[in-house]
Design a protein around this motif. Structure first.
Motif, PDB file in Angstrom:
ATOM      1  N   LEU A   1      -6.508   1.253  -5.440  1.00 20.28           N
ATOM      2  CA  LEU A   1      -5.580   0.158  -5.165  1.00 20.28           C
ATOM      3  C   LEU A   1      -4.972   0.295  -3.776  1.00 20.28           C
ATOM      4  N   THR A   2      -4.557   1.506  -3.438  1.00 19.27           N
ATOM      5  CA  THR A   2      -3.975   1.748  -2.117  1.00 19.27           C
ATOM      6  C   THR A   2      -4.983   1.441  -1.015  1.00 19.27           C
ATOM      7  N   LEU A   3      -6.199   1.925  -1.183  1.00 16.03           N
ATOM      8  CA  LEU A   3      -7.238   1.655  -0.182  1.00 16.03           C
ATOM      9  C   LEU A   3      -7.572   0.169  -0.103  1.00 16.03           C
TER      10      LEU A   3
ATOM     11  N   PRO B   1      -5.703   5.509  -6.195  1.00 16.27           N
ATOM     12  CA  PRO B   1      -6.125   5.504  -4.783  1.00 16.27           C
ATOM     13  C   PRO B   1      -6.951   4.268  -4.417  1.00 16.27           C
TER      14      PRO B   1
ATOM     15  N   ALA C   1       0.830  -1.206   0.000  1.00 15.67           N
ATOM     16  CA  ALA C   1       0.000   0.000   0.000  1.00 15.67           C
ATOM     17  C   ALA C   1       0.866   1.258   0.000  1.00 15.67           C
ATOM     18  N   VAL C   2       1.921   1.257   0.796  1.00 15.55           N
ATOM     19  CA  VAL C   2       2.833   2.410   0.816  1.00 15.55           C
ATOM     20  C   VAL C   2       3.509   2.557  -0.538  1.00 15.55           C
ATOM     21  N   ARG C   3       3.905   1.441  -1.136  1.00 16.50           N
ATOM     22  CA  ARG C   3       4.543   1.503  -2.447  1.00 16.50           C
ATOM     23  C   ARG C   3       3.584   2.051  -3.493  1.00 16.50           C
ATOM     24  N   SER C   4       2.358   1.611  -3.438  1.00 15.97           N
ATOM     25  CA  SER C   4       1.354   2.105  -4.372  1.00 15.97           C
ATOM     26  C   SER C   4       1.162   3.608  -4.223  1.00 15.97           C
ATOM     27  N   SER C   5       1.132   4.072  -3.003  1.00 19.39           N
ATOM     28  CA  SER C   5       0.955   5.495  -2.751  1.00 19.39           C
ATOM     29  C   SER C   5       2.166   6.306  -3.217  1.00 19.39           C
TER      30      SER C   5
ATOM     31  N   LEU D   1      -5.523  -2.338  -0.732  1.00 17.42           N
ATOM     32  CA  LEU D   1      -4.438  -3.018  -0.024  1.00 17.42           C
ATOM     33  C   LEU D   1      -4.518  -2.770   1.480  1.00 17.42           C
ATOM     34  N   LEU D   2      -4.843  -1.547   1.853  1.00 20.94           N
ATOM     35  CA  LEU D   2      -5.015  -1.251   3.275  1.00 20.94           C
ATOM     36  C   LEU D   2      -6.176  -2.043   3.872  1.00 20.94           C
TER      37      LEU D   2
ATOM     38  N   GLY E   1       0.187   5.275  -7.586  1.00 17.77           N
ATOM     39  CA  GLY E   1      -0.819   4.321  -8.031  1.00 17.77           C
ATOM     40  C   GLY E   1      -2.221   4.836  -7.772  1.00 17.77           C
TER      41      GLY E   1
END
Length: 76
Positions: A60-62, A58, A48-52, A64-65, A56
């Motif tokens: 996808l980041t959400l 948002p 998630a940190v890498r995506s952010s 993953l979180l 990437g």
């Protein structure tokens, strides 16, 4: 910064392989079911940190979180 996170993810994967191999070879010290929650939650949070960091989407980041939460609950 994204490369550092990639390195951390590779180290995490190597840790999982080494701990799993040690358990299969010697029968201990830590059973895979006891560490899978920690490793999975950590990997998902790093992803998630890498995506952010990499810009990437948002969603996808959400996602993953959100997926890391059940893994963390399993760990507890």
């Amino acid at each position: 910064m994204a490369r550092l996170i990639d390195v951390a993810l590779v180290v995490l994967a190597l840790e999982a392989v080494i701990l799993g191999g040690t358990y299969l070879k010697r029968g201990g010290p830590i059973a895979p079911r006891d560490i899978v929650g920690q490793l999975l939650a950590g990997a998902l949070l790093l992803a998630a940190v890498r995506s952010s960091v990499a810009g990437g989407p948002p969603a996808l980041t959400l996602g993953l979180l959100a997926m890391s939460f059940p893994a963390r609950l399993y760990d507890l």
